[in-house]
Design an enzyme around this catalytic site. Structure first.
Site, PDB file in Angstrom:
ATOM      1  N   SER A 242       0.153   3.432 -13.457  1.00  0.00           N
ATOM      2  CA  SER A 242       1.377   3.817 -12.766  1.00  0.00           C
ATOM      3  C   SER A 242       1.152   3.708 -11.266  1.00  0.00           C
ATOM      4  CB  SER A 242       1.752   5.254 -13.122  1.00  0.00           C
ATOM      5  OG  SER A 242       0.836   6.130 -12.502  1.00  0.00           O
ATOM      6  N   LYS A 243       2.207   3.990 -10.528  1.00  0.00           N
ATOM      7  CA  LYS A 243       2.162   3.850  -9.071  1.00  0.00           C
ATOM      8  C   LYS A 243       0.999   4.606  -8.437  1.00  0.00           C
ATOM      9  CE  LYS A 243       6.788   2.868  -7.527  1.00  0.00           C
ATOM     10  NZ  LYS A 243       8.060   3.487  -7.292  1.00  0.00           N
ATOM     11  N   ARG A 244       0.681   5.714  -9.044  1.00  0.00           N
ATOM     12  CA  ARG A 244      -0.368   6.527  -8.437  1.00  0.00           C
ATOM     13  C   ARG A 244      -1.728   5.837  -8.466  1.00  0.00           C
ATOM     14  NH1 ARG A 244      -3.435   9.420 -11.940  1.00  0.00           N
ATOM     15  NH2 ARG A 244      -2.345   9.098 -13.887  1.00  0.00           N
TER      16      ARG A 244
END
Ligand code: GLU
Length: 474
Positions: A242-244
Site C-alpha cells: 500500500s501507499k505506506r
C-alpha cells in the site's frame, strides 16, 4: 489459435505496481506467443471512474512500453451490446426478471442468518416466488442470471491448478440493475468473448468471479478462455502493498528516477522465475516468459533489489536509452544541456556511480552550468595553501595543451606529481573540487575533458582566487 490477452483496469486511480505487473504478464504472454494484446478500460462504475485515472493508466502503460494492439475499448460505450445479450438470455429463459425489493432480500438474509444458513439469494424462497408471481410487466425489476443448480464448475487455472466449485455455492447473479445498467461480471464476459480473448491473466482478487463468469460464457454459447490468476504483491513487511510502503504508482517510479527497463525487469521477477536468472533484457523477457513460471504464492516488494537493477540498467544500457528518460529529470532539476558536452558522454562517465536518474541529473549539472561557490566541506579540506603550487602548475600545463584529450590531461596530472614530487591525491583532489565544485566525481582527467578547456581554466583560476582570499583572511 492466435493468443489474445488483455489488461482491463478500472479507472478509479493511478496505475499501481500490482496492476502494472498484471499488465506486464498479460502483455508478455501475448508477445511470447506471437499473439495480440488488448487494452480495455472498465469504466462502468461511473461514480468512481475518472478521466484523470484513464490518462494516468495510459501514461503508465506507455512509460513501461506496454503497447496495445487493440483499444483502448471503453465499457461505457458498449452498453447497447451488453443489453442486447441480456435480452437474448431473457428470451432463452437463461435469465429472468426478479421483483424482490431490497427490504425483502434483507429480511430473508436476516432469517437465513438467524437459522445459521448460508446467507444467499434463493430463487425458490416462497416469499420471492410469491412476489415474482404477483408482479406485472413494467414494474421495476432486476434481471438475474439463471445459474445452473446442479453440478460443478471446473477450470484449470494456469497458476493455481485445478479449481472446482459446486453450483450450489453460486446464486443467481444480477446482470442488469433496476436502472437498466448491466453489471460488471456480465460486461467482462461479453467483452472477453467479443474481443476474442483466449487467455485471461488477472489478479487473484478476481478468482471468485471466475466460476460465475464461466457459467455465463456457457449460457451465451461462447468459448471459455484459459485463466491465470496472479498472487498478490506484499510490502517488505509482509502486509498487502500500500501507499505506506512508499511508491506504489508506476509514474512515481519515473519521478524517483527509475528506468522502465529496470522496473519491468524487477516486476517480471516479482512472482515469476526462469531458473536463477535475475537480469532479463526486454527481448529475453519475451523469449522466456511463460505462465507456468508464475508463482502461486504472494511476493514481497524489495526496494533495494529494484535500486540494484536500476543501477545495472543505468550502467549497461545504451546512453541514448538512458538519455531519453533522463530528460524528464534534467527538466525537473532545471538543467539545460544547451551549453556543454553531449549528454550521452556524461551518462557514460557518471552513470556507473548512480542508482537513480535523479543522481545522474545531479551529477550532470557541473558539465553544463558554472558555479560561483565550492561545496564548503570539500573546499575547506582541499582548497588550501598547499594546493596553490600544484594547481598553478597544472593550470599552466592545461593552458598550454593544444590537443584536449583525457590522455593528455592524465599526462598533465602525472607531470605535476613528478615535478613537485607529490602524490596523486595532492593535485587530484584540489583539481576535482576546482572543476566540479565538490569532492566526488568520476576520474578527474575524463571529467575535465568533457567540461572543456576554457571552463576548466576559468574554474582553476576561481579555485586559486578562493585560496588566495582564504590565505589573506587567515
Ligand atoms: N477491472 C478489473 C480490475 O481493475 C479487472 C477485471 C479483469 O481483469 O477481469 O480489477
Amino acid at each position: 489459435m492466435t493468443v489474445k490477452t488483455r489488461f482491463a483496469p478500472s479507472p478509479t486511480g493511478y496505475l499501481h505496481v500490482g496492476g502494472a505487473r498484471t499488465a506486464l504478464y498479460s502483455w508478455l504472454y501475448a508477445k511470447s506467443q506471437g499473439g495480440e494484446f488488448v487494452l480495455r478500460i472498465e469504466d462502468t462504475d461511473i461514480e468512481r471512474s475518472t478521466q484523470e485515472a484513464v490518462d494516468a493508466i495510459l501514461e503508465g502503460m506507455k512509460w513501461m512500453g506496454l503497447d496495445w494492439d487493440e483499444g483502448p475499448y471503453y465499457q461505457t460505450k458498449r452498453f447497447d451490446r451488453y443489453n442486447e445479450m441480456v435480452d437474448q438470455l431473457l428470451a432463452e429463459d437463461k435469465a429472468y426478471k426478479c421483483y424482490a425489493s431490497k427490504e425483502l432480500l434483507d429480511e430473508i438474509r436476516a432469517e437465513q442468518e438467524a437459522n445459521k444458513e448460508m446467507a444467499r439469494y434463493d430463487a425458490n424462497h416462497p416469499k420471492i416466488v410469491a412476489v415474482n408471481e404477483a408482479a406485472t410487466d413494467g414494474e421495476p425489476c432486476v434481471i438475474r442470471f439463471r445459474n445452473p443448480k446442479e453440478g460443478t464448475v471446473v477450470f484449470e487455472d494456469q497458476i493455481r491448478g485445478r479449481i472446482e466449485i459446486a453450483n450450489s455455492q453460486l446464486d443467481d447473479l444480477i446482470i442488469r440493475r433496476t436502472d437498466g445498467s448491466p453489471t460488471y461480471n456480465f460486461c467482462v464476459v461479453v467483452d472477453d468473448w467479443d474481443m476474442g480473448i483466449t487467455h485471461v491473466v488477472r489478479g487473484e482478487d478476481h478468482i471468485n468471479n471466475t466460476p460465475r463468469q464461466i457459467n455465463i460464457y456457457q449460457a451465451l454459447g461462447a468459448p471459455v478462455p484459459t485463466f491465470a490468476h496472479c498472487a498478490m504483491i506484499l510490502g517488505d513487511d509482509g502486509a498487502k502493498l500500500s501507499k505506506r510502503h512508499g511508491a506504489v504508482s508506476v509514474m512515481q517510479y519515473r519521478d524517483e528516477g527509475y528506468l522502465p527497463n529496470a522496473l519491468n525487469n524487477y516486476l517480471v521477477r516479482l512472482g515469476w522465475s526462469h531458473g536463477d536468472q535475475e537480469i532479463f533484457s526486454p527481448e529475453e523477457m519475451i523469449e522466456f516468459f511463460s505462465l507456468d513460471g508464475i508463482s502461486k504464492s504472494a511476493s514481497a516488494f524489495n526496494t533495494d533489489k529494484l535500486l540494484w537493477l536500476n543501477n545495472h540498467y543505468i550502467k549497461t544500457s545504451e546512453p541514448e536509452y538512458v538519455a531519453k528518460y533522463l530528460q524528464w529529470h534534467l527538466d525537473a532539476q532545471e538543467i539545460s544541456l544547451a551549453n556543454g558536452p553531449a549528454i550521452t558522454d556524461v551518462i557514460a562517465l557518471v552513470g556507473e556511480r548512480c542508482n537513480t536518474l535523479i543522481e545522474v541529473a545531479q551529477q550532470s549539472r557541473y558539465f553544463y552550468e558554472d558555479f560561483s561557490e565550492f561545496e564548503a566541506g570539500a573546499a575547506k579540506k582541499h582548497l588550501r595553501g598547499v594546493a596553490k603550487g600544484p594547481l598553478e602548475l597544472a593550470l599552466s600545463k592545461i593552458e598550454a595543451l593544444t590537443e584536449w584529450s583525457t590522455e593528455n590531461l592524465h599526462g598533465v596530472i602525472e607531470a605535476v606529481c613528478a615535478e613537485l614530487e607529490i602524490g596523486m591525491g595532492k593535485i587530484g583532489m584540489p583539481l576535482r573540487v576546482a572543476v566540479t565544485g565538490g569532492g566526488q566525481s568520476p576520474s578527474v582527467d575524463a571529467v575535465m575533458q568533457l567540461i572543456g578547456q576554457e571552463r576548466v581554466i576559468a574554474r582553476i583560476k576561481m579555485a586559486l582566487a578562493f585560496i588566495a582570499e582564504r590565505e589573506a583572511n587567515a
